[in-house]
Design an enzyme around this catalytic site. Structure first.
Site, mmCIF file in Angstrom:
data_model
loop_
_atom_site.group_PDB
_atom_site.id
_atom_site.type_symbol
_atom_site.label_atom_id
_atom_site.label_comp_id
_atom_site.label_asym_id
_atom_site.label_seq_id
_atom_site.Cartn_x
_atom_site.Cartn_y
_atom_site.Cartn_z
ATOM 1 C CB SER A 76 -0.963 -0.043 1.205
ATOM 2 O OG SER A 76 -1.962 0.942 1.083
ATOM 3 C CG ASP A 190 -4.324 -1.334 0.654
ATOM 4 O OD1 ASP A 190 -3.599 -1.981 1.420
ATOM 5 O OD2 ASP A 190 -4.267 -0.098 0.538
#
Length: 334
Positions: A76, A190
């Site tokens: 991320s 993510d």
């Protein structure tokens, strides 16, 4: 017979002595290498939204203290900051986020409900792509891994080749917030969903130490950051504009809840991700045992507080100094 027994005992004692000495030599060699400045690092940068600005401060302090980052693994925001560093563009990105004005934010923010995400981040990706350039992961100066989560097949996906911006885009696609990436029968979101602190990609590295930055540490925030009046005014103006969009999005998707407690969809998403990431991170640290863990307090800022760049960079610096100092004491004791 007596003489033979004595000789046998001497051989056994010598063997144990040599074994013990070899272990001490290995330990002392590592300490000696570190003290002489040959401090090569595998750096693992975790997920945690806006807290990830702390990664910038971490890198700055590591380099200031003579550490040489030889490989990076990130999830991320960790994949974003790590990729920028590996591409030699971190300083440019830092200047951009510290000087974001309200107009730029308004230009980049948009809403979309037909692409799997609430926020249309195409202009944000375009800006990051502009900073990074058309660079491939295999052409970076150090090994780099960006981790994304394939929710279609329920597995982690490592990006170690291909376009850097594509890897970052997949790794930062926060579920329901940013549009997921569809690729080769995979639905990529993510990286923090399945791998918030991606230690596994650096397990086979031959660096001196592995340093992991945990953005979901369940510890009180004891760090105090002094912010200039000018920067605070800029921060408040930015926050006000972002809040307007936040409230607009809340109305559009419907967030009516019981009046006993103020809860909205963004809070639920953020706290859900924080909770799951905290549990997975704790497990992975116990399994892979990095040499140094730099803990960033979970309550230092919310995942979506992207107006807190300066504060989080400074906290990253302070947390790194603290962790390195504690690690140095342990090495000396051992």
């Amino acid at each position: 017979m007596k003489s033979f027994t004595v000789q046998l005992l001497l051989v056994i004692l010598l063997t144990f002595s040599l074994f013990a000495s070899s272990e001490n030599v290995k330990k002392n060699t590592q300490i000696e290498k570190l003290s002489k400045g040959k401090k090569t690092v595998s750096l693992v940068l975790g997920s945690g939204g806006a807290r990830g600005y702390a990664h910038i401060g971490v890198i700055e302090i590591l380099e200031k203290n003579g550490y040489e980052i030889k490989s990076i693994s990130g999830s991320s925001i960790g994949a974003l900051i790590g990729g920028l560093y590996a591409a030699g563009k971190l300083e440019e990105y830092k200047k951009w986020v510290l000087n974001l004005d309200t107009f730029e934010v308004l230009e980049m923010i948009g809403f979309s409900f037909d692409s799997g995400g609430i926020i249309d981040a195409e202009k944000v990706y375009a800006k990051i792509g502009e900073i990074i350039g058309d660079v491939k992961i295999e052409d970076l100066s150090i090994p780099y891994t960006a981790v994304a989560s394939d929710v279609e097949n329920r597995k982690k996906v490592w990006f170690q080749k291909g376009k850097l911006i594509d890897a970052i885009r997949a790794s930062i696609a926060i579920p329901t917030i940013f549009t997921p990436v569809v690729k080769n029968n995979m639905l990529l979101v993510d990286g923090g969903v399945l791998s918030p602190l991606p230690l596994e990609p650096v397990v086979s590295d031959t660096t001196d130490i592995t340093i992991a930055v945990n953005l979901n540490a369940n510890i009180p925030n004891s760090y105090s950051v002094q912010i200039s009046k000018e920067h605070k005014e800029q921060q408040n103006e930015l926050y006000s504009e972002v809040l307007k969009y936040y409230n607009e999005a809340s109305k559009m998707i419907g967030t009516d809840t019981p009046k006993k407690k103020e809860v909205d969809i963004f809070t639920v998403i953020s706290q859900t991700l924080d909770a799951t990431q905290g549990i997975i991170t704790k497990h992975d640290i116990a399994e892979y045992k990095p040499d140094v863990v730099i803990d960033i307090p979970r309550d230092s800022c919310e995942s979506y507080d992207f107006d807190k760049a300066y504060k989080m960079i400074e906290i990253g610096k302070m947390a790194t100094q603290k962790s390195l100092k504690e690690r140095g004491k342990r090495w000396k004791r051992n």
